[in-house]
Design a protein around this motif. Structure first.
Motif, PDB file in Angstrom:
ATOM      1  N   UNK A   1      -2.884   0.124 -13.011  1.00 48.58           N
ATOM      2  CA  UNK A   1      -4.177   0.117 -12.330  1.00 48.58           C
ATOM      3  C   UNK A   1      -4.147   1.129 -11.179  1.00 48.58           C
ATOM      4  N   UNK A   2      -5.326   1.464 -10.657  1.00 49.73           N
ATOM      5  CA  UNK A   2      -5.468   2.256  -9.444  1.00 49.73           C
ATOM      6  C   UNK A   2      -6.172   1.422  -8.382  1.00 49.73           C
ATOM      7  N   UNK A   3      -5.808   1.590  -7.115  1.00 43.84           N
ATOM      8  CA  UNK A   3      -6.424   0.776  -6.050  1.00 43.84           C
ATOM      9  C   UNK A   3      -7.883   1.161  -5.818  1.00 43.84           C
ATOM     10  N   UNK A   4      -8.547   0.381  -4.990  1.00 41.06           N
ATOM     11  CA  UNK A   4      -9.963   0.614  -4.673  1.00 41.06           C
ATOM     12  C   UNK A   4     -10.219   2.069  -4.285  1.00 41.06           C
TER      13      UNK A   4
ATOM     14  N   UNK B   1       2.022  -1.312 -12.186  1.00 37.55           N
ATOM     15  CA  UNK B   1       2.294   0.105 -11.943  1.00 37.55           C
ATOM     16  C   UNK B   1       1.034   0.745 -11.380  1.00 37.55           C
ATOM     17  N   UNK B   2       1.187   1.499 -10.280  1.00 39.71           N
ATOM     18  CA  UNK B   2       0.031   2.160  -9.692  1.00 39.71           C
ATOM     19  C   UNK B   2       0.402   3.551  -9.188  1.00 39.71           C
ATOM     20  N   UNK B   3      -0.641   4.349  -8.930  1.00 37.98           N
ATOM     21  CA  UNK B   3      -0.475   5.744  -8.526  1.00 37.98           C
ATOM     22  C   UNK B   3      -1.347   5.964  -7.286  1.00 37.98           C
ATOM     23  N   UNK B   4      -0.708   6.162  -6.125  1.00 39.48           N
ATOM     24  CA  UNK B   4      -1.427   6.349  -4.867  1.00 39.48           C
ATOM     25  C   UNK B   4      -1.580   7.841  -4.593  1.00 39.48           C
ATOM     26  N   UNK B   5      -2.656   8.441  -5.070  1.00 45.57           N
ATOM     27  CA  UNK B   5      -2.879   9.875  -4.854  1.00 45.57           C
ATOM     28  C   UNK B   5      -3.598  10.128  -3.534  1.00 45.57           C
ATOM     29  N   UNK B   6      -4.752   9.497  -3.325  1.00 44.50           N
ATOM     30  CA  UNK B   6      -5.477   9.641  -2.052  1.00 44.50           C
ATOM     31  C   UNK B   6      -5.799   8.292  -1.421  1.00 44.50           C
ATOM     32  N   UNK B   7      -5.610   7.225  -2.151  1.00 43.69           N
ATOM     33  CA  UNK B   7      -5.853   5.865  -1.654  1.00 43.69           C
ATOM     34  C   UNK B   7      -4.628   5.008  -1.935  1.00 43.69           C
ATOM     35  N   UNK B   8      -4.351   3.972  -1.132  1.00 50.46           N
ATOM     36  CA  UNK B   8      -4.996   3.647   0.129  1.00 50.46           C
ATOM     37  C   UNK B   8      -4.763   4.745   1.180  1.00 50.46           C
ATOM     38  N   UNK B   9      -5.655   4.867   2.137  1.00 49.56           N
ATOM     39  CA  UNK B   9      -5.528   5.885   3.160  1.00 49.56           C
ATOM     40  C   UNK B   9      -4.370   5.582   4.104  1.00 49.56           C
ATOM     41  N   UNK B  10      -3.976   6.598   4.836  1.00 50.29           N
ATOM     42  CA  UNK B  10      -2.777   6.519   5.675  1.00 50.29           C
ATOM     43  C   UNK B  10      -2.766   5.290   6.563  1.00 50.29           C
ATOM     44  N   UNK B  11      -3.882   5.012   7.208  1.00 45.88           N
ATOM     45  CA  UNK B  11      -3.914   3.906   8.158  1.00 45.88           C
ATOM     46  C   UNK B  11      -4.033   2.546   7.470  1.00 45.88           C
ATOM     47  N   UNK B  12      -4.213   2.528   6.156  1.00 48.33           N
ATOM     48  CA  UNK B  12      -4.409   1.273   5.425  1.00 48.33           C
ATOM     49  C   UNK B  12      -3.241   0.916   4.502  1.00 48.33           C
ATOM     50  N   UNK B  13      -2.370   1.864   4.231  1.00 51.12           N
ATOM     51  CA  UNK B  13      -1.415   1.675   3.141  1.00 51.12           C
ATOM     52  C   UNK B  13      -0.380   0.591   3.448  1.00 51.12           C
ATOM     53  N   UNK B  14       0.072   0.494   4.675  1.00 50.10           N
ATOM     54  CA  UNK B  14       1.074  -0.534   4.997  1.00 50.10           C
ATOM     55  C   UNK B  14       0.489  -1.933   4.823  1.00 50.10           C
TER      56      UNK B  14
END
Length: 299
Positions: A186-189, A236-249
């Protein structure tokens, strides 16, 4: 022909061919390699024929031909020489150049013909590793430098997506499930860059595992539903541009709390946004990968 990009700046040629603008100017003066045109306001530009010629020049130069030799070859014979060399060796470089030309001209027939030629020499996975991955990397840079438009990028990625889907359907029909584990991809929001994940799905299936591909922009809450049906899951997921830097943790912590409840549930993730977190201190059962190849080597 109105939709075809047919005027190129010298910076466009540099971005598309990999030959520095300074070098192109020297070749123009010393070898009369190109003759730029001028707009009514006296701005230099190059036409589509010049771009096609520079792709061929770049290919020959990268394959050991000196520019002084290339300059003596009849312009009409350059494509023939390129095809001859490509058929003997460096087919990858020639295919990448041809796909770029197909993209700029929105030429579906050229894309399909090039792909069919490649299939005679390589399997689908080889084509993706050797040609599509470097091609997509180049396309991303071309888009960032405004050499191409989003329409060009979408045209090319849509055709590549079609080929992934076709090949996935073929391997799925011959699937032999060899594991109790189920992969959920899947890919995140708000993440829409799915080609890499689609290829991972293709490879997981081709190796005989069960894979459920959910696609773009899937909320975490929806992922919990899968645990009502399967005991052993690798998300399994692929974080290309999301979640954003301030949200990823926070996203990683929420994933751990909501989904990684038993040792039989794992989370594998890759993508450039992982550069924003300490991958050495991820939650238990979560693994970060630096590339598609490194992730697939774990299968």
């Amino acid at each position: 022909m109105n939709n075809i990009k047919n005027k190129f700046s010298i910076k466009d040629l540099e971005n598309l061919t990999g030959i520095k603008a300074h070098t192109i100017r020297i070749w123009e003066k010393r070898y009369n390699l190109l003759t730029p045109k001028r707009t009514e306001t006296n701005i230099r530009y190059y036409d589509l024929k010049s771009f096609q010629k520079m792709l061929n020049v770049s290919f020959l130069n990268n394959n050991g031909y000196k520019i002084s030799k290339i300059a003596t070859i009849d312009e009409n014979k350059l494509p023939l020489l390129v095809r001859e060399i490509a058929s003997q060796s460096n087919i990858e470089s020639h295919a990448i150049n041809t796909f770029k030309l197909a993209m700029l001209n929105f030429d579906q027939a050229l894309f399909y013909n090039t792909y069919e030629i490649l299939l005679k020499e390589k399997g689908f996975s080889e084509i993706f590793y050797d040609i599509y991955i470097p091609l997509l990397t180049e396309i991303g840079l071309l888009w960032q430098t405004n050499t191409i438009t989003p329409a060009h990028e979408h045209f090319l990625t849509t055709l590549i997506r079609q080929k992934i889907l076709t090949s996935t359907e073929q391997v799925q029909s011959a699937q032999i499930n060899k594991s109790t584990k189920t992969f959920v991809l899947y890919l995140p929001d708000n993440e829409i860059h799915e080609l890499g994940l689609m290829f991972i799905n293709h490879e997981i299936i081709s190796k005989g595992y069960q894979s459920i591909f959910l696609g773009q922009s899937v909320p975490l809450e929806s992922l919990t539903d899968l645990q009502n049906y399967y005991d052993e899951i690798i998300y399994v997921s692929y974080f290309t541009v999301k979640p954003e830097k301030e949200e990823i943790e926070d996203y990683i912590l929420d994933f751990d709390k909501m989904l990684l409840k038993t040792p039989k549930i794992e989370f594998w993730v890759l993508g450039q946004m992982l550069n924003c977190v300490d991958t050495e201190n991820l939650p238990t059962n979560m693994r970060a990968f630096s590339s598609i190849q490194s992730l697939l080597s774990e299968l």
